[in-house]
Design a protein around this motif. Structure first.
Motif, PDB file in Angstrom:
ATOM      1  N   ASP A 157      34.553  43.096  32.484  1.00 11.00           N
ATOM      2  CA  ASP A 157      33.744  43.427  33.913  1.00 11.00           C
ATOM      3  C   ASP A 157      34.094  42.027  34.798  1.00 11.00           C
ATOM      4  O   ASP A 157      33.220  42.022  35.749  1.00 11.00           O
ATOM      5  CB  ASP A 157      32.744  44.232  33.616  1.00 11.00           C
ATOM      6  CG  ASP A 157      31.795  42.880  32.840  1.00 11.00           C
ATOM      7  OD1 ASP A 157      31.937  42.331  32.667  1.00 11.00           O
ATOM      8  OD2 ASP A 157      30.566  43.573  32.836  1.00 11.00           O
ATOM      9  N   GLY A 158      34.715  41.149  34.342  1.00  8.34           N
ATOM     10  CA  GLY A 158      34.807  39.870  35.194  1.00  8.34           C
ATOM     11  C   GLY A 158      35.104  40.043  36.688  1.00  8.34           C
ATOM     12  O   GLY A 158      35.872  41.185  36.868  1.00  8.34           O
ATOM     13  N   ASP A 159      34.912  39.303  37.521  1.00  9.41           N
ATOM     14  CA  ASP A 159      35.267  39.487  39.205  1.00  9.41           C
ATOM     15  C   ASP A 159      36.758  39.348  39.003  1.00  9.41           C
ATOM     16  O   ASP A 159      37.249  40.427  39.996  1.00  9.41           O
ATOM     17  CB  ASP A 159      34.621  38.420  39.843  1.00  9.41           C
ATOM     18  CG  ASP A 159      33.140  38.775  39.989  1.00  9.41           C
ATOM     19  OD1 ASP A 159      32.429  39.884  39.615  1.00  9.41           O
ATOM     20  OD2 ASP A 159      32.188  37.506  40.368  1.00  9.41           O
ATOM     21  N   GLY A 160      37.328  38.490  38.606  1.00  4.60           N
ATOM     22  CA  GLY A 160      38.693  38.262  38.545  1.00  4.60           C
ATOM     23  C   GLY A 160      39.351  39.916  38.050  1.00  4.60           C
ATOM     24  O   GLY A 160      40.344  40.289  38.710  1.00  4.60           O
ATOM     25  N   ALA A 161      38.928  40.155  37.064  1.00  5.73           N
ATOM     26  CA  ALA A 161      39.432  41.650  36.446  1.00  5.73           C
ATOM     27  C   ALA A 161      39.233  42.786  37.373  1.00  5.73           C
ATOM     28  O   ALA A 161      40.226  43.451  37.614  1.00  5.73           O
ATOM     29  CB  ALA A 161      39.032  41.815  35.062  1.00  5.73           C
ATOM     30  N   THR A 162      38.166  42.737  38.036  1.00 11.40           N
ATOM     31  CA  THR A 162      37.881  43.765  38.986  1.00 11.40           C
ATOM     32  C   THR A 162      38.756  43.669  40.276  1.00 11.40           C
ATOM     33  O   THR A 162      39.269  44.601  40.573  1.00 11.40           O
ATOM     34  CB  THR A 162      36.275  43.951  39.171  1.00 11.40           C
ATOM     35  OG1 THR A 162      35.527  43.906  37.985  1.00 11.40           O
ATOM     36  CG2 THR A 162      35.739  45.117  40.092  1.00 11.40           C
ATOM     37  N   GLU A 163      38.832  42.601  40.523  1.00 12.82           N
ATOM     38  CA  GLU A 163      39.588  42.175  41.847  1.00 12.82           C
ATOM     39  C   GLU A 163      41.123  42.665  41.638  1.00 12.82           C
ATOM     40  O   GLU A 163      42.045  43.375  42.439  1.00 12.82           O
ATOM     41  CB  GLU A 163      39.440  40.742  42.261  1.00 12.82           C
ATOM     42  CG  GLU A 163      40.083  40.542  43.494  1.00 12.82           C
ATOM     43  CD  GLU A 163      39.738  41.435  44.525  1.00 12.82           C
ATOM     44  OE1 GLU A 163      38.599  41.662  44.742  1.00 12.82           O
ATOM     45  OE2 GLU A 163      40.519  41.789  45.363  1.00 12.82           O
ATOM     46  N   PHE A 164      41.663  42.447  40.328  1.00 13.69           N
ATOM     47  CA  PHE A 164      43.021  42.746  39.975  1.00 13.69           C
ATOM     48  C   PHE A 164      43.088  44.063  39.857  1.00 13.69           C
ATOM     49  O   PHE A 164      44.140  44.665  40.712  1.00 13.69           O
ATOM     50  CB  PHE A 164      43.441  42.243  38.504  1.00 13.69           C
ATOM     51  CG  PHE A 164      44.706  42.769  37.969  1.00 13.69           C
ATOM     52  CD1 PHE A 164      45.701  42.097  38.182  1.00 13.69           C
ATOM     53  CD2 PHE A 164      44.279  44.037  37.116  1.00 13.69           C
ATOM     54  CE1 PHE A 164      46.797  42.824  37.881  1.00 13.69           C
ATOM     55  CE2 PHE A 164      45.498  44.598  36.565  1.00 13.69           C
ATOM     56  CZ  PHE A 164      46.814  43.972  36.957  1.00 13.69           C
ATOM     57  N   ALA A 165      42.123  45.025  39.412  1.00 13.77           N
ATOM     58  CA  ALA A 165      42.077  46.347  39.281  1.00 13.77           C
ATOM     59  C   ALA A 165      42.265  46.871  40.728  1.00 13.77           C
ATOM     60  O   ALA A 165      43.079  47.898  40.967  1.00 13.77           O
ATOM     61  CB  ALA A 165      41.147  46.975  38.457  1.00 13.77           C
ATOM     62  N   ARG A 166      41.597  46.409  41.581  1.00 11.59           N
ATOM     63  CA  ARG A 166      41.464  46.869  42.943  1.00 11.59           C
ATOM     64  C   ARG A 166      42.698  46.825  43.723  1.00 11.59           C
ATOM     65  O   ARG A 166      43.448  47.614  44.343  1.00 11.59           O
ATOM     66  CB  ARG A 166      40.479  46.517  43.710  1.00 11.59           C
ATOM     67  CG  ARG A 166      40.063  46.825  45.046  1.00 11.59           C
ATOM     68  CD  ARG A 166      38.897  46.190  45.766  1.00 11.59           C
ATOM     69  NE  ARG A 166      37.557  46.562  45.090  1.00 11.59           N
ATOM     70  CZ  ARG A 166      36.874  45.565  44.540  1.00 11.59           C
ATOM     71  NH1 ARG A 166      37.128  44.255  44.611  1.00 11.59           N
ATOM     72  NH2 ARG A 166      35.609  45.823  44.015  1.00 11.59           N
ATOM     73  N   GLU A 167      43.158  45.544  43.699  1.00  9.53           N
ATOM     74  CA  GLU A 167      44.318  45.017  44.329  1.00  9.53           C
ATOM     75  C   GLU A 167      45.632  46.070  43.729  1.00  9.53           C
ATOM     76  O   GLU A 167      46.666  46.163  44.495  1.00  9.53           O
ATOM     77  CB  GLU A 167      44.631  43.606  44.399  1.00  9.53           C
ATOM     78  CG  GLU A 167      45.520  43.286  45.582  1.00  9.53           C
ATOM     79  CD  GLU A 167      45.686  41.651  45.739  1.00  9.53           C
ATOM     80  OE1 GLU A 167      44.713  40.976  45.383  1.00  9.53           O
ATOM     81  OE2 GLU A 167      46.854  41.369  45.952  1.00  9.53           O
ATOM     82  N   PHE A 168      45.517  45.969  42.421  1.00  7.91           N
ATOM     83  CA  PHE A 168      46.570  46.566  41.742  1.00  7.91           C
ATOM     84  C   PHE A 168      46.836  47.882  42.049  1.00  7.91           C
ATOM     85  O   PHE A 168      48.047  48.644  42.593  1.00  7.91           O
ATOM     86  CB  PHE A 168      46.698  46.543  40.379  1.00  7.91           C
ATOM     87  CG  PHE A 168      47.696  47.271  39.491  1.00  7.91           C
ATOM     88  CD1 PHE A 168      48.877  46.792  39.208  1.00  7.91           C
ATOM     89  CD2 PHE A 168      47.547  48.643  39.032  1.00  7.91           C
ATOM     90  CE1 PHE A 168      49.837  47.437  38.539  1.00  7.91           C
ATOM     91  CE2 PHE A 168      48.516  49.301  38.560  1.00  7.91           C
ATOM     92  CZ  PHE A 168      49.775  48.664  38.081  1.00  7.91           C
ATOM     93  N   LEU A 169      45.799  48.785  42.093  1.00  5.72           N
ATOM     94  CA  LEU A 169      45.923  50.211  42.586  1.00  5.72           C
ATOM     95  C   LEU A 169      46.251  50.217  43.941  1.00  5.72           C
ATOM     96  O   LEU A 169      46.713  51.325  44.391  1.00  5.72           O
ATOM     97  CB  LEU A 169      44.530  50.895  42.045  1.00  5.72           C
ATOM     98  CG  LEU A 169      44.242  51.227  40.755  1.00  5.72           C
ATOM     99  CD1 LEU A 169      42.850  51.639  40.424  1.00  5.72           C
ATOM    100  CD2 LEU A 169      45.166  51.873  39.831  1.00  5.72           C
TER     101      LEU A 169
END
Ligand SMILES: NC(=O)C1=CN([C@@H]2O[C@H](COP(=O)(O)OP(=O)(O)OC[C@H]3O[C@@H](n4cnc5c(N)ncnc54)[C@H](O)[C@@H]3O)[C@@H](O)[C@H]2O)[C@@H](O)CC1
Ligand SMILES: [K+]
Length: 491
Positions: A326-338
């Motif tokens: 649930d790190g910020d980078g991972a969340t940001e990745f998920a958002r941008e990927f989708l």
């Protein structure tokens, strides 16, 4: 409305609920006889034109319910060629009961003795292609006669799903076949079973829907019928049964490996894992069957979106989230990927939270447990029916398919709702959610999102039940993976 494909699934689910086909045929035949009684008084002559499948079987039963009528049961074909055991049993019952039967193999021998009522039980939902002989001639004779024509389930020669002639892919009502115009029975009445069929509405016939005792639970809950048609085509090549990319890992290494191995065991041909380089070796260490692609560093972050999209492009389905953290980078990745991905994806674990806010062209299957559902902004309730209604409206709101895990799983695409009762408390152990996401991913490569979610929940729970039967509460997630192949068999 129910399609032929769904009807076959519901039929299999009913059998698993203790209502076998033979019982359904008995009710169907009874319903046909009721329709005949409503049309003509006892003493009237009734000609039953019967095919060799279960549609004909329904009429064999109907004949038994028509005592007092002058009944002729005409089988189109030899008795030995009756296709199903249940229809054969009902045929044999006619002989034993001394109800007159005739079998005709040659169209030239067909003649109708001016009956009052004709029952068209030649072909139902099992028809393939345009009518062949002797059915074709029998249909012509029925259409030319003055008798009232009652069709069983669907008029022979009509595609129950489209209303067009059978054997025409367009279902547009255009003639098909080698030059000849498509022959179909022009029925006055249709007795169809369980639910309306999409193709019947446009016909110029009175349609009666007969309740044949299929319990509502056969449609409401997943069952073995939900696996029909998911089996492998024997002629398929590597890759044709699904290529899945799992994106995850970083803080956790087991989760992406579990999802990936589960996808393989649920039938996918090729499964790739995109995970941070720092954990790639560990992930690979779980199984030589996985194809692991490292992303620079020790956590997945927004800098990996381009590479992840590139990797995703060659796959049918992406499973996003297992072990992502649930790190910020991972969340940001998920958002941008989708926001940039337009394919199909199963979204699980920490990737779920971005779904409600993300603007995506992707088709998502989200697999939250109750807590994650609430984290996404959804609501839950204690009562299963109420919970299902809430899942449906939230799926509609987010515009994606939801599979909400619980003692009873609820699946909805915002329209249809299905509940799943397989599974057991032993499955609350870590990793079973990763297994579920992988299985749904594999199924989503070969069928639509809603069907994949429902079937995935069913097989995951079934595998869990098989594991619990052997191991009790000592089961672990990998035990489910081992049992997925057996659970996903569609026979
Ligand atoms: N849950 C269900 O699906 C239920 C189905 N029932 C009945 O079962 C029917 C479906 O039975 P089946 O799957 O056995 O299929 P059908 O009875 O529709 O016909 C299948 C057989 O007809 C022959 N055939 C196929 N295409 C043909 C063509 N173009 N020309 C001539 N012959 C052809 C083949 O021998 C094939 O095996 C339904 O329409 C309904 O009447 C009911 O008994 C009750 C429940
Ligand atoms: K029919």
């Amino acid at each position: 409305m129910i399609t032929s494909e769904r009807m076959a699934a519901v039929d299999a689910n009913a059998a698993a609920l203790g209502v076998p086909r033979k019982q359904l045929m008995e009710s169907s035949g009874n319903a046909v006889a009721r329709e005949v009684r409503a049309l003509a008084d006892p003493g009237a002559s009734v000609e039953l034109l019967c095919g060799r499948g279960n549609n004909g079987g329904d009429a064999f039963v109907a004949a038994r319910f028509l005592s007092g009528y002058d009944v002729t049961v005409r089988l189109l074909g030899r008795p030995e060629s009756i296709r199903t055991e249940i229809a054969r049993e009902n045929w044999a019952a006619l002989g034993a009961a001394e109800i007159p039967t005739e079998s005709v193999t040659d169209a030239a021998d067909l003649a109708l003795d001016d009956p009052d009522v004709i029952v068209d039980a030649m072909l139902g939902t099992g028809v393939a292609g345009a009518l062949r002989e002797p059915e074709r001639t029998a249909a012509r004779l029925a259409n030319e006669s003055d008798a009232a024509v009652v069709a069983v389930d669907v008029p022979s020669g009509i595609d129950a799903d489209t209303g067009g002639p059978t054997g025409s892919s367009a279902g547009s009502g255009e003639p098909t076949g080698s030059g000849g115009s498509a022959v179909r029975v022009e029925a006055d009445r249709v007795v169809t079973f369980h639910d309306e069929k999409p193709g019947l509405a446009a016909l110029d016939a009175d349609v009666t829907v007969a309740d044949i005792g299929i319990p509502a639970a056969a449609e409401r809950f997943t069952g073995p019928g939900d696996l029909l048609g998911l089996g492998r085509d024997p002629d398929s090549h590597k890759g044709e049964n699904g290529e899945v990319l799992v994106i995850g890992g970083g803080p956790y290494t087991g989760a992406p490996a579990l999802s990936a191995r589960s996808a393989l065991r649920a039938g996918a041909d090729l499964v790739r894992v995109a995970c941070p380089e720092a954990v790639a070796e560990t992930v690979q260490g779980y199984s030589a069957d996985l194809i692991v692609r490292g992303l620079s560093g020790d956590r997945i972050g927004p800098e990996h979106v381009d590479r992840a999209l590139e990797l995703a492009a060659g796959n049918d389905v992406v499973v996003l989230g297992p072990g992502l953290g649930d790190g910020d980078g991972a969340t940001e990745f998920a958002r941008e990927f989708l926001s940039r991905y337009a394919g199909r994806a199963v979204v699980d674990a920490d990737a779920l939270r971005v779904v409600p806010e993300v603007d995506t062209d992707a088709e998502l299957i989200c697999t939250p447990h109750q807590g994650e559902l609430v984290g996404m902004g959804g609501e839950t309730a204690d009562d299963p029916e109420e919970r299902a209604a809430l899942v449906r409206s939230f799926a509609d709101e987010v515009g994606h398919t939801l599979l909400v895990k619980g003692a009873v799983d609820a699946v909805s695409d915002g329209d249809a709702v299905r509940l799943n009762r397989t599974g057991n408390p032993g499955m609350t152990v870590g990793g079973t959610g990763d297994v579920l996401a992988g299985a749904v991913g594999a199924l989503a490569a070969v069928t639509d999102a809603f069907h994949a979610a429902a079937a995935g929940a069913y097989v995951n729970g079934l595998a869990g039940d098989a594991a619990a039967a052997e191991l009790g509460n000592g089961l672990v997630a990998t035990d489910l993976i081992d049992r997925l192949p057996e659970a996903t068999r569609d026979e």
